[in-house]
Write a protein that holds these residues in place. Structure first.
Motif, mmCIF file in Angstrom:
data_model
loop_
_atom_site.group_PDB
_atom_site.id
_atom_site.type_symbol
_atom_site.label_atom_id
_atom_site.label_comp_id
_atom_site.label_asym_id
_atom_site.label_seq_id
_atom_site.Cartn_x
_atom_site.Cartn_y
_atom_site.Cartn_z
ATOM 1 N N THR A 1 -25.960 -3.696 7.754
ATOM 2 C CA THR A 1 -26.580 -1.910 7.774
ATOM 3 C C THR A 1 -27.489 -1.960 6.357
ATOM 4 O O THR A 1 -27.437 -2.815 5.244
ATOM 5 N N THR A 2 -28.848 -1.586 6.872
ATOM 6 C CA THR A 2 -29.539 -1.116 5.824
ATOM 7 C C THR A 2 -29.297 -0.268 4.251
ATOM 8 O O THR A 2 -28.150 0.932 5.314
ATOM 9 N N PRO A 3 -29.323 -0.186 3.725
ATOM 10 C CA PRO A 3 -28.308 0.582 2.803
ATOM 11 C C PRO A 3 -29.365 2.232 3.081
ATOM 12 O O PRO A 3 -27.772 3.533 3.127
ATOM 13 N N ASN A 4 -30.058 2.673 3.662
ATOM 14 C CA ASN A 4 -30.809 4.099 4.495
ATOM 15 C C ASN A 4 -29.575 4.157 5.424
ATOM 16 O O ASN A 4 -28.917 5.532 5.418
ATOM 17 N N GLN A 5 -29.945 3.236 6.133
ATOM 18 C CA GLN A 5 -28.497 3.326 7.324
ATOM 19 C C GLN A 5 -27.750 4.133 6.696
ATOM 20 O O GLN A 5 -26.652 4.636 7.755
ATOM 21 N N LEU A 6 -27.168 2.907 5.399
ATOM 22 C CA LEU A 6 -25.362 3.399 5.342
ATOM 23 C C LEU A 6 -25.186 4.766 4.480
ATOM 24 O O LEU A 6 -24.213 5.606 4.785
ATOM 25 N N THR A 7 -26.346 5.276 4.132
ATOM 26 C CA THR A 7 -25.903 6.731 3.245
ATOM 27 C C THR A 7 -26.078 7.133 4.567
ATOM 28 O O THR A 7 -25.690 8.647 4.135
ATOM 29 N N ASP A 8 -27.069 7.182 5.187
ATOM 30 C CA ASP A 8 -26.878 8.024 6.464
ATOM 31 C C ASP A 8 -25.025 8.970 7.553
ATOM 32 O O ASP A 8 -25.171 9.261 7.208
ATOM 33 N N GLY A 9 -25.206 7.409 7.302
ATOM 34 C CA GLY A 9 -24.225 6.653 7.721
ATOM 35 C C GLY A 9 -23.165 8.088 6.919
ATOM 36 O O GLY A 9 -22.089 8.528 7.291
ATOM 37 N N MET A 10 -22.973 7.976 5.859
ATOM 38 C CA MET A 10 -21.817 8.468 4.435
ATOM 39 C C MET A 10 -21.704 9.711 4.934
ATOM 40 O O MET A 10 -21.347 10.758 4.767
ATOM 41 N N GLU A 11 -23.715 10.214 4.930
ATOM 42 C CA GLU A 11 -24.356 11.591 4.383
ATOM 43 C C GLU A 11 -23.144 12.535 5.835
ATOM 44 O O GLU A 11 -22.454 13.746 6.060
#
Lengths: 286, 286, 279
Positions: free
Chosen positions: C130-140
Motif C-alpha cells: 500500500t502506498t503511504p498515500n493510500q494508507l493515509t487515505d484509508g485511515m482518514e
C-alpha cells in the motif's frame, strides 16, 4: 499590464540575536521593478545572496512586500482573498528535488496540487496524464520518487505545477543541485513548456548557459537589478558580469578576449556558430 | 607514500537478485603530490571508489595498499588511515555540529588523541589554509554563508593533516563565485602543503584548469586515465557517457570543421586565444 | 543496517493484494494483530502462518523483503526471548549456573518470538503493498466520524504520510553523515554507554538540522501548491469498496473464526487422536 508586474518592491528582514533583540536589518530586495508579459521566457541571474530567491517568493505570495506592490494576473498579492488564485496562477518549483515531492508515487505527487484546488477526480487524472507527458515522465507515473535521478525528480516537480494549469511558472534554481545531464533535461522541459504550451517562464539560476534562450534577462546584485536586456545585450557586458562573479559562457569570453586583441568581432557572441561566422568575417578582411 | 589500487571490485547487495556491480576490477596507482581529477556522471562509481580509499567501504574483491600496506589486513590501523587519507564528502557543511567554528574543526584532530595544544594548533592552521578570517572562529557554523560553511568543513578534514585529500564534488550547489573561490583555495593549499589531491567532479570545465591528471569513470570502470588534453581529445566518446569537454574544445572543433588549421587539443580560454592568434599571424605571413 | 528497515517502503507489483482498498488492508492488519493475541497455542499459530503465507504469496512481494523488516527488531526480539527464557517461573528443564530455563519459559519465549515476528511481517505486508498515500487515505476515511468530535483526522493522516515519505530519505542521510564523521575519526562503537551516547552528538545534531530544513522547505512547497488542509480537497484516488474488497473481508473474518476454533478444538481433537492411537 503583464502577467506579473512588480512595482518599487522592497523586502527587508530583521536579524535578531539569541535573545530576540534586533541586531540589524538586511534589505534583501531593494526597489525592484518588473513587468513580465504573458508567454515570455524571463531569466533572473545573480549569485547567492543577491536577492533573486527572495524576489521569486514574492511572485507566488509566499512572501509579501514590505514596500511596493506585486500584481499577479492583475491581483495584488497583499490581498488575502486572492491568495489561492495567485498560487494557482503562478506555480513554483524549488531548488531541492527531495524537499518538494509530497507523494510516494509519481502520479500521486502530480495530483497533489489539483486535489488541493478541489478539481473533480476524473479531471485530476486527465491533468496528471497530460502534465507527465509534457515533461516526458509519463512512463514513470507508477514509480517511487526515491528511485528517480535528480533531473527526473525536478521534472516531476514541474509536472506537479503544470497540473494546476498555471499561467506562469517560477523556477527557483531548479538545476543547482543537479549534474550536467539532469540540468539539460530540466532546461529542455522548461523550454518546451514555453514554446509549446505558451506558459510564461521565470527561471532563476546562476548558470549562464541556461539563459541564452530567454526573451529577457535580469541580473541582480545586492537586492537590485543591475543589468537587464536581451541575452545578447547582457552578455555584451563581459567585464561587468565578471565583476559580479557570474559565469559567462566560454565562447562569449573567448570572443571578448579576441576583440580586446583587436579582432573585429561583434559583442555578445552566444554560440559557437556565431563565433565561427565572426571569425570567417575576420579572415575575409585579411 | 602512495596508494595502489589492485583489481578492486565492489558489488552492492551481493548474492541478491538486485546485485549491482559498482566497481569493476579497478587498478590505479596514485603517487605522491599529484593533483587528480576523477570524473564521471552520477552513478559511474566515482563516489564508491573514493570511499574505498579510506576504508569506509570494503572491496568485494581486490586489494588496496596504502604506503605498501594492505588496508584490509588484520591489525591495520583504519582510524589512522582515515586521518592520512582525508575524505571530504558532498555537501560537507551537513556534518557541522559544534557550537562554534573553531571547536568543530577541532573534532577531527581530537579524535586522533592529540594533546589539546596540538589539536588547537592544527585547527588554527587548517582554518587559515582554507582562508577563513579570525572573525568567524567563534561564530556558530550555522550562521555562515554556504561557501564559508564548506570551507569550515574542509578545514575539519585538513586539521587531521592528511597526506591525501579527496574532495567529493566540492563545488556542488555553490554559485560561480563560491565555486571559483573554493577551487582556487584547494589549488593553493595543494601547492602549499604538497599533498596529493583528488577532486571528484562531473564538471570537466572545473577541473581542466587545475589538475595534472584526469581519470574518467563510466559504469564502474576506468575509461581514460591521462593528462587533461589527452583525455579531452576523446570528446566524442566522452559525450556518449554523459560528459563533455570544455566548451572551447568544441569551438576549436567548429573552426577546424570549417577549414581552419587550428589545434583542437585546447582546454582553456587562454590556450584557445593563443591558438587563434597564431593561426591569423601565420595566415598574414603567407 | 539502516537501509534494512522496510517499514514504510512500498514495493511496486501488480497483485490482488496491491489492488485491495486500503481500508480492507488496514482493517485486516488490525484483525490479524488482534488474532495473534487471541491465539495462545500452536494450533492458532499454525492457522496464522498458513494465512500469512497465503497473503504473501498473493502479494507477489518477494519473501526476503518481508523479513528484511525483521533485521531492525532482531535485537528487541532477542531480548524478549532471553528474558522470557530465563525469567519465567515453572517446571525447570535445564539449569545453567544460577539461571534456570523452565518448560513454561521455553513455551513463552517461542510464543512471543512468533507473535512479534508475525506482527512485523503482517504489518510489512500492508506497508509493502500500500502506498503511504493510500494508507493515509484509508485511515482518514475510516476515522472520518472522529472529525465530528474535532479530531484533526486529515492533518494527522497527512503528517503520517509525510513522515513515511521522508523515512528513507532521512535514513540515507544518517548513513551519509555517519560516514562523514567516521572520515573525521569519529568512533561510534567503542567505549561505555555514556561515551557511546556522547559520540552520537555529531550524528544527531546535523540530522536534526537537516530534518528541520527539509520540513521548512516542504511546508513552503506544499503551500505553493495551494495546500490548505482538508477543506475543499478532492481526491485523485477516492476510495470505493468493490467486490474483491468484500470477499477479502469475508476471508479475513473466516480466518479469525477458523483460528479461534482451531486453537480451541484442535488440541482436544489432536489429544483424542493421540489417546486413541496410544490405546
Amino acid at each position: 499590464m503583464g502577467i506579473i508586474e512588480v512595482k518599487d518592491l522592497v523586502y527587508e528582514y530583521i536579524r535578531r540575536d539569541e535573545e530576540g533583540n534586533v541586531e540589524g536589518i538586511t534589505t534583501a530586495v531593494d526597489d525592484v521593478n518588473l513587468d513580465i508579459a504573458q508567454g515570455d521566457f524571463v531569466a533572473i541571474l545573480g549569485h547567492n545572496g543577491s536577492g533573486k530567491s527572495t524576489l521569486a517568493k514574492h511572485l507566488n505570495a509566499i512572501l509579501y512586500p514590505a514596500e511596493g506592490t506585486v500584481w499577479v494576473d492583475g491581483k495584488d498579492t497583499k490581498q488575502d482573498q486572492y491568495l489561492w488564485d495567485i498560487r494557482q496562477t503562478a506555480g513554483m518549483v524549488f531548488q531541492n528535488p527531495d524537499n518538494q515531492i509530497i507523494g510516494q508515487m509519481v502520479e500521486e505527487d502530480v495530483g497533489f496540487g489539483p486535489e488541493n484546488m478541489g478539481v473533480p477526480t476524473k479531471e485530476i487524472w486527465e491533468r496528471v496524464e497530460e502534465s507527465l507527458k509534457a515533461v516526458g515522465m509519463y512512463e514513470f507515473r507508477k514509480s517511487s520518487p526515491n528511485k528517480l535521478s535528480g533531473g527526473q525528480k525536478q521534472r516531476v516537480s514541474i509536472a506537479g505545477v503544470i497540473a494546476m494549469h498555471p499561467k506562469c511558472i517560477i523556477l527557483d534554481e531548479p538545476t543547482a543541485m543537479l549534474d550536467p545531464k539532469g540540468r539539460k533535461e530540466v532546461i529542455r522541459a522548461v523550454r518546451a513548456l514555453n514554446d509549446v504550451e505558451r506558459i510564461t517562464v521565470i527561471l532563476i539560476t546562476h548558470y549562464m548557459e541556461e539563459v541564452i534562450y530567454a526573451d529577457r534577462v535580469y541580473v541582480m546584485d545586492k537586492g537590485k537589478i543591475t543589468l537587464q536586456g536581451t541575452p545578447r545585450e547582457v552578455f555584451s557586458e563581459v567585464d561587468r558580469l565578471r565583476d559580479l562573479r557570474l559565469d559567462v559562457p566560454q565562447v562569449t569570453v573567448l570572443a571578448h578576449e579576441l576583440r580586446k586583441e583587436g579582432f573585429p568581432i561583434p559583442r555578445g557572441i552566444l554560440t559557437k556558430q556565431e563565433f565561427r561566422e565572426a571569425i570567417d568575417q575576420c579572415r575575409q578582411m585579411l | 607514500m602512495s596508494i595502489i589500487i589492485d583489481k578492486v571490485s565492489h558489488v552492492y547487495g551481493e548474492h541478491t537478485a538486485m546485485a549491482v556491480k559498482a566497481l569493476n576490477e579497478i587498478s590505479l596507482v596514485i603517487p605522491d603530490g599529484q593533483f587528480i581529477g576523477l570524473i564521471g556522471h552520477t552513478g559511474s562509481g566515482k563516489s564508491t571508489l573514493v570511499q574505498h580509499l579510506n576504508g569506509l567501504m570494503k572491496a568485494t574483491s581486490g586489494a588496496i595498499y596504502f604506503n605498501g600496506e594492505d588496508i584490509d589486513a588484520d591489525g591495520f590501523n583504519r582510524k589512522l588511515l582515515r586521518s592520512k587519507v582525508g575524505l571530504v564528502f558532498q555537501y560537507p557543511e551537513h556534518q557541522l555540529f559544534e557550537v562554534d567554528v573553531f571547536t568543530d574543526v577541532c573534532f577531527g584532530p581530537k579524535n586522533l588523541g592529540l594533546s589539546k595544544k596540538e589539536v588547537e594548533l592544527r585547527a588554527y592552521e587548517a582554518l587559515k589554509l582554507v582562508g577563513l578570517d579570525d572573525d568567524y572562529f567563534y561564530q556558530s557554523p550555522f550562521d555562515l554563508s554556504g561557501g564559508q560553511k564548506r570551507r569550515v568543513a574542509i578545514a575539519g578534514v585538513l586539521a587531521m593533516k592528511p597526506e591525501v585529500l579527496i574532495l567529493d564534488e566540492p563545488t556542488a550547489g555553490l554559485d560561480p563565485k563560491g565555486r571559483d573561490e573554493i577551487l582556487d583555495q584547494i589549488f593553493r593549499l595543494k601547492n602549499e602543503m604538497g599533498i596529493t589531491v583528488i577532486l571528484v567532479s562531473h564538471s570537466m570545465e572545473d577541473v581542466a584548469k587545475y589538475v595534472d591528471r584526469i581519470i574518467v569513470m563510466n559504469k564502474g570502470s576506468i575509461l581514460y586515465d591521462d593528462e587533461p588534453r589527452e583525455v579531452f581529445r576523446h570528446y566524442e566518446a566522452l559525450e556518449e557517457v554523459g560528459l563533455a569537454a570544455p566548451q572551447v574544445t568544441y569551438i576549436m572543433k567548429e573552426l577546424r570543421d570549417h577549414g581552419y588549421e587550428v589545434s583542437d587539443e585546447v582546454t582553456t580560454i587562454d590556450e584557445a586565444k593563443e591558438e587563434i592568434i597564431r593561426y591569423f599571424k601565420n595566415s598574414v605571413r603567407k | 543496517m539502516l537501509r534494512d528497515i522496510t517499514l514504510g517502503q512500498y514495493y511496486q507489483a501488480d497483485s490482488i493484494i496491491h489492488r485491495l482498498d486500503p481500508r480492507v488492508k488496514l482493517g485486516s492488519t488490525i484483525i490479524f494483530i488482534i488474532s495473534l493475541f487471541l491465539f495462545n497455542g500452536a494450533a492458532g499459530y499454525l492457522v496464522a502462518a498458513v494465512f500469512l503465507a497465503l497473503v504473501i504469496k498473493l502479494s507477489r512481494v518477494p519473501f526476503r523483503f518481508m523479513i528484511k523488516g525483521m533485521k531492525a527488531i532482531l535485537f528487541l526480539l532477542m531480548i524478549t526471548v532471553v528474558f522470557n527464557l530465563f525469567l519465567t517461573p515453572g517446571e525447570p528443564l535445564i539449569r545453567v549456573w544460577t539461571l534456570t530455563i523452565t518448560k513454561e519459559g521455553v513455551r513463552l519465549a517461542i510464543l512471543l518470538a512468533m507473535r512479534l515476528s508475525f506482527l512485523i511481517i503482517g504489518s510489512s505486508v500492508m506497508t509493502l503493498t500500500t502506498t503511504p498515500n493510500q494508507l493515509t487515505d484509508g485511515m482518514e476515511k475510516m476515522l472520518g466520524p472522529l472529525k465530528k468530535i474535532k479530531v484533526p483526522v486529515h492533518e494527522i493522516a497527512m503528517m503520517m504520510s509525510i513522515a513515511l515519505r521522508f523515512i528513507p530519505i532521512l535514513m540515507e542521510e544518517t548513513d551519509k553523515i555517519m560516514k562523514a564523521q567516521l572520515a573525521r575519526g569519529a568512533d561510534f562503537e567503542s567505549g561505555n554507554l555514556i561515551k557511546k551516547a556522547k559520540s552520537l552528538v555529531p550524528l544527531l545534531v546535523p540530522l536534526f538540522i537537516s530534518a528541520f530544513r527539509r520540513a521548512n522547505d516542504l511546508a513552503m512547497a506544499m503551500e505553493a501548491r495551494c495546500y490548505r488542509g482538508g477543506e475543499y480537497r478532492t481526491k485523485m484516488k477516492p476510495l470505493h469498496y468493490g467486490r474483491k474488497d468484500w470477499i477479502a473481508y469475508i476471508m479475513v473474518g473466516s480466518y479469525l473464526i477458523i483460528g479461534i476454533l482451531a486453537s480451541k478444538f484442535l488440541p482436544i481433537v489432536a489429544g483424542e487422536i493421540i489417546a486413541r492411537f496410544w490405546s
